[in-house]
Each structure stands twice: as structure tokens, then as C-alpha cells.
Design a protein around this motif. Structure first.
Motif, PDB file in Angstrom:
ATOM      1  N   THR A 109       7.765   2.884  -1.390  1.00 32.78           N
ATOM      2  CA  THR A 109       7.823   1.436  -0.991  1.00 32.78           C
ATOM      3  C   THR A 109       8.478   0.650  -2.100  1.00 32.78           C
ATOM      4  N   GLY A 110       9.300  -0.284  -1.665  1.00 30.02           N
ATOM      5  CA  GLY A 110      10.148  -1.065  -2.645  1.00 30.02           C
ATOM      6  C   GLY A 110      11.196  -0.132  -3.470  1.00 30.02           C
ATOM      7  N   GLY A 111      11.387   1.167  -2.728  1.00 29.96           N
ATOM      8  CA  GLY A 111      12.414   2.148  -3.379  1.00 29.96           C
ATOM      9  C   GLY A 111      13.681   1.553  -3.712  1.00 29.96           C
ATOM     10  N   GLY A 145      14.290  -1.040  -5.297  1.00 31.83           N
ATOM     11  CA  GLY A 145      14.077  -1.998  -6.513  1.00 31.83           C
ATOM     12  C   GLY A 145      14.396  -1.125  -8.008  1.00 31.83           C
ATOM     13  N   TYR A 146      14.195  -2.245  -9.081  1.00 28.67           N
ATOM     14  CA  TYR A 146      14.447  -1.648 -10.360  1.00 28.67           C
ATOM     15  C   TYR A 146      13.743  -0.307 -10.857  1.00 28.67           C
ATOM     16  N   ILE A 147      12.568  -0.394 -10.688  1.00 24.37           N
ATOM     17  CA  ILE A 147      11.802   0.853 -11.062  1.00 24.37           C
ATOM     18  C   ILE A 147      11.701   1.823  -9.800  1.00 24.37           C
ATOM     19  N   ASN A 201      12.538  -4.012   2.060  1.00 23.47           N
ATOM     20  CA  ASN A 201      12.998  -5.160   2.644  1.00 23.47           C
ATOM     21  C   ASN A 201      14.268  -5.872   2.460  1.00 23.47           C
ATOM     22  N   LEU A 202      14.587  -5.156   1.184  1.00 25.16           N
ATOM     23  CA  LEU A 202      15.874  -5.756   0.461  1.00 25.16           C
ATOM     24  C   LEU A 202      15.576  -7.478   0.013  1.00 25.16           C
ATOM     25  N   SER A 203      14.406  -7.612  -0.067  1.00 29.83           N
ATOM     26  CA  SER A 203      14.182  -9.058  -0.456  1.00 29.83           C
ATOM     27  C   SER A 203      14.641  -9.365  -1.862  1.00 29.83           C
ATOM     28  N   ASN A 204      14.320  -8.298  -2.838  1.00 27.93           N
ATOM     29  CA  ASN A 204      14.853  -8.495  -4.021  1.00 27.93           C
ATOM     30  C   ASN A 204      15.816  -7.115  -4.570  1.00 27.93           C
ATOM     31  N   HIS A 261      14.826   0.279   6.348  1.00 25.00           N
ATOM     32  CA  HIS A 261      14.804  -1.068   6.125  1.00 25.00           C
ATOM     33  C   HIS A 261      13.646  -1.693   6.811  1.00 25.00           C
ATOM     34  N   GLY A 262      12.637  -2.183   6.071  1.00 27.47           N
ATOM     35  CA  GLY A 262      11.475  -2.705   6.761  1.00 27.47           C
ATOM     36  C   GLY A 262      10.354  -3.195   5.686  1.00 27.47           C
ATOM     37  N   ASP A 263       9.391  -4.096   6.267  1.00 27.35           N
ATOM     38  CA  ASP A 263       8.489  -4.666   5.464  1.00 27.35           C
ATOM     39  C   ASP A 263       7.156  -3.770   5.331  1.00 27.35           C
ATOM     40  N   VAL A 264       6.594  -3.533   4.074  1.00 27.27           N
ATOM     41  CA  VAL A 264       5.839  -2.840   3.930  1.00 27.27           C
ATOM     42  C   VAL A 264       4.167  -3.208   4.832  1.00 27.27           C
ATOM     43  N   ARG A 265       4.316  -4.707   4.753  1.00 25.98           N
ATOM     44  CA  ARG A 265       3.169  -4.962   5.803  1.00 25.98           C
ATOM     45  C   ARG A 265       3.161  -4.994   7.329  1.00 25.98           C
ATOM     46  N   HIS A 300       3.743   3.507  -4.256  1.00 29.84           N
ATOM     47  CA  HIS A 300       3.809   1.819  -3.921  1.00 29.84           C
ATOM     48  C   HIS A 300       4.486   0.877  -4.960  1.00 29.84           C
ATOM     49  N   PHE A 301       5.703   0.685  -4.882  1.00 30.83           N
ATOM     50  CA  PHE A 301       6.385  -0.283  -5.685  1.00 30.83           C
ATOM     51  C   PHE A 301       6.551  -1.780  -5.121  1.00 30.83           C
ATOM     52  N   ALA A 302       6.753  -1.649  -3.798  1.00 31.70           N
ATOM     53  CA  ALA A 302       6.959  -3.107  -3.158  1.00 31.70           C
ATOM     54  C   ALA A 302       6.062  -4.029  -3.498  1.00 31.70           C
ATOM     55  N   TYR A 322       1.970  -0.275 -16.227  1.00 32.42           N
ATOM     56  CA  TYR A 322       3.227  -0.298 -17.024  1.00 32.42           C
ATOM     57  C   TYR A 322       3.186  -1.349 -17.911  1.00 32.42           C
ATOM     58  N   PHE A 323       3.780  -0.996 -19.207  1.00 37.27           N
ATOM     59  CA  PHE A 323       3.985  -2.092 -20.085  1.00 37.27           C
ATOM     60  C   PHE A 323       5.294  -2.902 -19.904  1.00 37.27           C
ATOM     61  N   ASN A 324       6.223  -2.716 -20.667  1.00 32.04           N
ATOM     62  CA  ASN A 324       7.500  -3.684 -20.428  1.00 32.04           C
ATOM     63  C   ASN A 324       8.622  -2.641 -20.166  1.00 32.04           C
ATOM     64  N   PRO A 325       8.891  -2.319 -18.920  1.00 32.50           N
ATOM     65  CA  PRO A 325       9.880  -1.619 -18.686  1.00 32.50           C
ATOM     66  C   PRO A 325      11.269  -2.290 -18.779  1.00 32.50           C
ATOM     67  N   ILE A 326      12.203  -1.613 -19.581  1.00 34.44           N
ATOM     68  CA  ILE A 326      13.484  -2.043 -19.870  1.00 34.44           C
ATOM     69  C   ILE A 326      14.490  -1.071 -19.705  1.00 34.44           C
TER      70      ILE A 326
HETATM   71  P1  NAD Z   1      11.871  -5.259  -8.006  1.00 33.85           P
HETATM   72  O1  NAD Z   1      11.825  -6.712  -7.327  1.00 33.85           O
HETATM   73  O2  NAD Z   1      12.995  -4.635  -8.688  1.00 33.85           O
HETATM   74  O3  NAD Z   1      11.329  -3.995  -6.897  1.00 33.85           O
HETATM   75  C1  NAD Z   1      10.528  -4.353  -5.954  1.00 33.85           C
HETATM   76  C2  NAD Z   1      11.158  -3.896  -4.559  1.00 33.85           C
HETATM   77  O4  NAD Z   1      10.189  -4.308  -3.405  1.00 33.85           O
HETATM   78  C3  NAD Z   1      12.377  -4.665  -4.292  1.00 33.85           C
HETATM   79  O5  NAD Z   1      13.453  -3.860  -3.945  1.00 33.85           O
HETATM   80  C4  NAD Z   1      12.198  -5.437  -3.011  1.00 33.85           C
HETATM   81  O6  NAD Z   1      13.009  -5.870  -2.134  1.00 33.85           O
HETATM   82  C5  NAD Z   1      11.157  -4.670  -2.435  1.00 33.85           C
HETATM   83  N1  NAD Z   1      10.091  -5.652  -1.535  1.00 33.85           N
HETATM   84  C6  NAD Z   1       9.294  -6.689  -1.994  1.00 33.85           C
HETATM   85  N2  NAD Z   1       8.619  -7.151  -0.843  1.00 33.85           N
HETATM   86  C7  NAD Z   1       8.498  -6.291  -0.010  1.00 33.85           C
HETATM   87  C8  NAD Z   1       7.777  -6.007   1.327  1.00 33.85           C
HETATM   88  N3  NAD Z   1       6.977  -6.765   1.708  1.00 33.85           N
HETATM   89  N4  NAD Z   1       8.331  -4.882   2.030  1.00 33.85           N
HETATM   90  C9  NAD Z   1       9.136  -4.093   1.463  1.00 33.85           C
HETATM   91  N5  NAD Z   1       9.588  -4.134   0.374  1.00 33.85           N
HETATM   92  C10 NAD Z   1       9.456  -5.444  -0.392  1.00 33.85           C
HETATM   93  O7  NAD Z   1      10.790  -4.764  -8.987  1.00 33.85           O
HETATM   94  P2  NAD Z   1      10.261  -3.777 -10.082  1.00 33.85           P
HETATM   95  O8  NAD Z   1      10.579  -4.252 -11.252  1.00 33.85           O
HETATM   96  O9  NAD Z   1      11.222  -2.361  -9.566  1.00 33.85           O
HETATM   97  O10 NAD Z   1       8.743  -3.668  -9.950  1.00 33.85           O
HETATM   98  C11 NAD Z   1       8.358  -2.521  -8.933  1.00 33.85           C
HETATM   99  C12 NAD Z   1       6.600  -2.812  -9.078  1.00 33.85           C
HETATM  100  O11 NAD Z   1       6.149  -2.710 -10.354  1.00 33.85           O
HETATM  101  C13 NAD Z   1       6.252  -4.235  -8.558  1.00 33.85           C
HETATM  102  O12 NAD Z   1       5.046  -3.745  -7.736  1.00 33.85           O
HETATM  103  C14 NAD Z   1       5.664  -4.971  -9.996  1.00 33.85           C
HETATM  104  O13 NAD Z   1       4.820  -5.569  -9.627  1.00 33.85           O
HETATM  105  C15 NAD Z   1       5.410  -3.849 -10.766  1.00 33.85           C
HETATM  106  N6  NAD Z   1       5.516  -3.954 -12.259  1.00 33.85           N
HETATM  107  C16 NAD Z   1       6.795  -4.318 -12.491  1.00 33.85           C
HETATM  108  C17 NAD Z   1       7.053  -4.657 -13.900  1.00 33.85           C
HETATM  109  C18 NAD Z   1       8.152  -5.033 -14.639  1.00 33.85           C
HETATM  110  O14 NAD Z   1       8.403  -5.727 -15.637  1.00 33.85           O
HETATM  111  N7  NAD Z   1       9.350  -4.733 -13.900  1.00 33.85           N
HETATM  112  C19 NAD Z   1       6.028  -4.649 -14.893  1.00 33.85           C
HETATM  113  C20 NAD Z   1       4.662  -4.131 -14.373  1.00 33.85           C
HETATM  114  C21 NAD Z   1       4.488  -3.892 -13.030  1.00 33.85           C
END
Ligand code: NAD
Ligand code: UFG
Length: 335
Positions: free
Chosen positions: A6-8, A10-12, A32-35, A56-60, A79-81, A176-180
Motif C-alpha cells: 500500500t502506498g507503493g 511513494g518514496y519508500i 491513491n496517488l495523493s502524494n 489506483h485506490g484508497d487503502v480505506r 503498509h506504507f500508505a 524508521y529513522f531518517n530515510p534519505i
Molecule cells: P510518501 O508520501 O512518499 O508515500 C506514501 C504513499 O501513500 C504516497 O504514494 C501516497 O499517494 C499514498 N497514500 C496516502 N494516503 C493514501 C490512502 N489513503 N490510500 C492509498 N494510498 C495513500 O511517503 P514515504 O516517505 O514513502 O512514507 C511511507 C510510510 O513510511 C508512511 O507511512 C510514513 O509515515 C512512514 N515513514 C516515513 C518516513 C520518512 O521520513 N519518509 C519516516 C518514518 C516513517
């Protein structure tokens, strides 16, 4: 394994998708491509030369998630979303609880219904609050100072209750600590839609000439150079940590596991600035600004538990993190 992220996109999530697909797993991304942007999907496919399914959809949306779990014969979920901006969470607490807590609750119900009991959850070192001792191990007390952190802690507590109640579950909480940093290819990385809140994406935009000057939030902390110290971890190391956690869940009898994912090494803001200057060959103009509300002086992990139990250890250096972040940023300039 068939794995749902989920949130696949996104960044991580996208970096984890690459690592898992390259190891031969079948990957389904739900977002859901919100971020994030759908272009990430093509990049993940190009990097892995694999078929990656996208929904393409919402985890809720419990019905949709249940259908995805069944249709793709999912074995495990990562579960990243979620939403993750601390300042925004103070202004919009209900949104944070809705997406982070409500989203996880809905996912868990869908998983139980589909009889998928293996879950890796994205938690954060923010659950430790202001450190009482360093390095921070997993037994450090938890205490959150903002709604984002509390939403992560609520989910952790919910998952602990679930693991205690039903022995089918195999759950890993990854703090996670500080992912970069970014993938070595420069094809995927972190590119927030708004002005970045976090240090490295901000520095990267200054180096690219998109932002003028970095504000260093405070130089009067009790640290060697007065600026904040954090445990920065390369996002590809973090992605590999998820694969190690999934492998460990497959061989354990215990329902709940908690792991710090960090390097165990802290760097100050000014050390990161210098490392980024070296990696990019650019000068990063900065000025000292007041402390940012809610910031702590120093935070770094005791990473021994993950190494012992998962056989995983972060390998990449701060130089690697900055060089890859810069490669990704430079590729955006060219687009
Ligand atoms: P990100 O915003 O890049 O990825 C999150 C993804 O979830 C996005 O693609 C967004 O579109 C999607 N999303 C948001 N709400 C959604 C929903 N309701 N349904 C479906 N998709 C949804 O963030 P990231 O940095 O990849 O973080 C991933 C996870 O790791 C998050 O849960 C975040 O809280 C956690 N985290 C991140 C960090 C960091 O510094 N990046 C640190 C600790 C924990
Ligand atoms: N910093 C600056 N200038 C900036 C941005 C940050 O000086 O423009 C400083 C901060 O004061 C801090 C350090 O750089 O000392 C790191 O700040 P980040 O915002 O990059 O990271 P944080 O440690 O504050 O928090 C991040 C996420 C949280 C998460 C935590 C641990 O924002 O959500 O890492 O994973 F919980």
C-alpha cells in the motif's frame, strides 16, 4: 511471494518494490496517488524488467482492498500508505487519524477477511519522542508530541492488541529513522509536491537552484557543532530491511516484532550540508534560523536487534545517500 504494497508508488514504497521485484517476488502496488505520481510505476517496471500490478485506490476502501488481496493471491502486505507531515498533522489531526489509523484498521479487516495474516508496518522513530537515552533501542519508552506521531503509536498499539488476540498474525513494526537518498539509477527518489519540510530534499532543491538558501534550524543545540543530529539511512538499505523483515516473519512463531531501522550513526545538519556539497560539487548557501518548534537535539538508533534477528545491516554511507539524492535531483532538472 505475492506481496501487496500500500502506498507503493511513494518514496519508500517504490524503492521497496524494486528490491522485492528484483528478488523475484510478485508485486502489487495500491496507491491513491495523493502524494506520488503514476510515472513512478513505469520507472519501477523499467528498473526491474518485471510485471508490476498497480491498483489506483484508497487503502480505506475495505471492499477494494479485499478484492485485491483475493484476486492477486496475496501472501503478505507492506503498509506504507499514509500521511507524514508533522506540521500539517497539528493543523489537520482528524485527517491524520482518518488516513493513518482508519486506513490501517480498514486494511486489517480486509486482511483478516481474506485470511492474509502477514504484515509489515511503516512506523517511525518519532514514536520515541525526546530521547531519554542514546542510542535509542526498541525498549525506549514511547511518547509522542504531535498527532502524526500519535497516529503511528495508535497503530502500533492496535497491532500489538491484534497480535496478542490472534496467533495467526505475523506482524513487524519497523521504526524508521531518517530515510534519505535515492535509487542508484537516479530514476526514482523523493520529490515532494510542495516545498520540502525535510532536510535533504530541501538541500537538493537549493543545490539545483530551485530554492535560494537553506535555513538551518538552530545552532545552539547541545551537539558538537550546535545543529541537530539525526540517524540518516539510505532508502535502498531501508527497502532491503523490509525484505529481511518479510523473510524473518516467514520463519517465526511469534506474532509481533519491533525493529529500529537506522544506521546507529548520527550526523549534524552541517555535516549533511558538507557531504551534499561534496557529492554535488555545488555550494549550498545557508543561514542560521531559529529552532523549529518540536525539534529535538539528537536522535540515533541502536540498530543491533535488526542485525541479530533479521541479518540486516545498513551498508551505505552518507556520501552514497547524498550522491544518489543529487543524481535523482539532477535528473529532474533535465526533464
Ligand atoms: P510518501 O508520501 O512518499 O508515500 C506514501 C504513499 O501513500 C504516497 O504514494 C501516497 O499517494 C499514498 N497514500 C496516502 N494516503 C493514501 C490512502 N489513503 N490510500 C492509498 N494510498 C495513500 O511517503 P514515504 O516517505 O514513502 O512514507 C511511507 C510510510 O513510511 C508512511 O507511512 C510514513 O509515515 C512512514 N515513514 C516515513 C518516513 C520518512 O521520513 N519518509 C519516516 C518514518 C516513517
Ligand atoms: N532541518 C533544517 N532545515 C530544514 C529542514 C530540516 O535545519 O529546512 C534540520 C532539522 O532541524 C533537524 C534535521 O534537519 O535537525 C532533520 O530534519 P528533518 O525534517 O529532515 O527530519 P526530522 O528528524 O525532523 O523528522 C523526520 C520526519 C518525521 C520522522 C522522523 C524520523 O519528518 O516524520 O524523521 O523518521 F518521524
Amino acid at each position: 511471494m505475492n506481496i501487496l504494497l500500500t502506498g507503493g508508488t511513494g518514496y519508500i514504497g517504490s524503492h521497496t518494490a524494486v528490491v522485492l521485484a528484483q528478488a523475484g517476488h510478485q508485486i502489487v502496488l495500491l496507491d491513491n496517488l495523493s502524494n506520488s505520481d503514476i510515472s513512478v510505476l513505469a520507472r519501477v517496471k523499467a528498473l526491474t524488467r518485471s510485471h508490476i500490478a498497480f491498483v489506483h485506490g484508497d487503502v480505506r476502501n475495505q471492499e477494494l482492498v479485499h478484492k485485491v488481496l483475493m484476486d492477486h493471491h496475496i501472501d503478505a502486505v507492506i503498509h506504507f500508505a499514509g500521511v507524514k507531515a508533522v506540521g500539517e498533522s497539528v493543523e489537520q489531526p482528524l485527517r491524520y487519524y482518518d488516513i493513518n489509523v482508519g486506513g490501517t484498521l480498514s486494511l486489517l479487516k480486509a486482511m483478516r477477511h481474506a485470511r492474509v495474516f502477514t504484515l509489515v508496518f511503516s512506523s517511525s522513530s518519532t514514536v520515541y519522542g525526546n530521547p531519554q537515552y542514546l542510542p535509542i533501542d526498541e525498549d525506549h519508552p514511547t511518547r509522542c508530541t504531535n498527532p502524526y506521531g500519535r497516529s503511528k503509536l495508535h497503530v502500533e498499539e492496535m497491532l500489538a492488541d491484534l497480535a496478542a488476540a490472534d496467533p495467526h498474525w505475523r506482524i513487524a513494526l519497523l521504526r524508521y529513522f531518517n530515510p534519505i537518498g535515492a535509487h542508484d539509477s537516479g530514476l526514482i527518489g523523493e520529490d515532494p509536491n510542495d516545498i520540502p519540510n525535510n532536510l535533504v530534499p530541501y538541500i537538493a532543491r537549493v543545490a539545483a537552484g530551485k530554492l535560494e538558501c537553506l535555513r538551518v534550524f538552530g545552532n545552539d543545540y547541545p551537539t558538537p557543532d550546535g545543529t541537530g543530529v539525526r540517524d540518516y539511512i539510505h532508502v535502498v538499505d531501508l527497502a532491503e530491511g523490509h525484505m529481511a523483515a518479510l523473510q524473518a516473519l516467514a520463519r517465526t512463531n511469534q506474532s509481533l516484532h519491533v525493529y529500529n531501522l537506522g544506521t546507529g550513526q548520527g550526523y549534524s545538519v552541517l555535516e549533511v550540508v558538507r557531504a551534499f556539497e561534496q557529492a554535488s560539487g555545488k555550494t549550498i548557501p545557508y543561514h542560521i534560523a531559529p529552532r523549529r518548534a518540536g525539534d529535538i537535539a539528537t536522535c540515533y538508533a541502536q540498530a543491533a536487534r535488526a542485525e541479530a534477528a533479521l541479518g540486516w545491516k545498513a551498508q551505505r554511507t552518507l556520501q552514497d545517500m547524498c550522491a544518489s539524492a543529487w543524481k535523482f535531483q539532477a535528473s529532474l532538472v533535465l526533464e
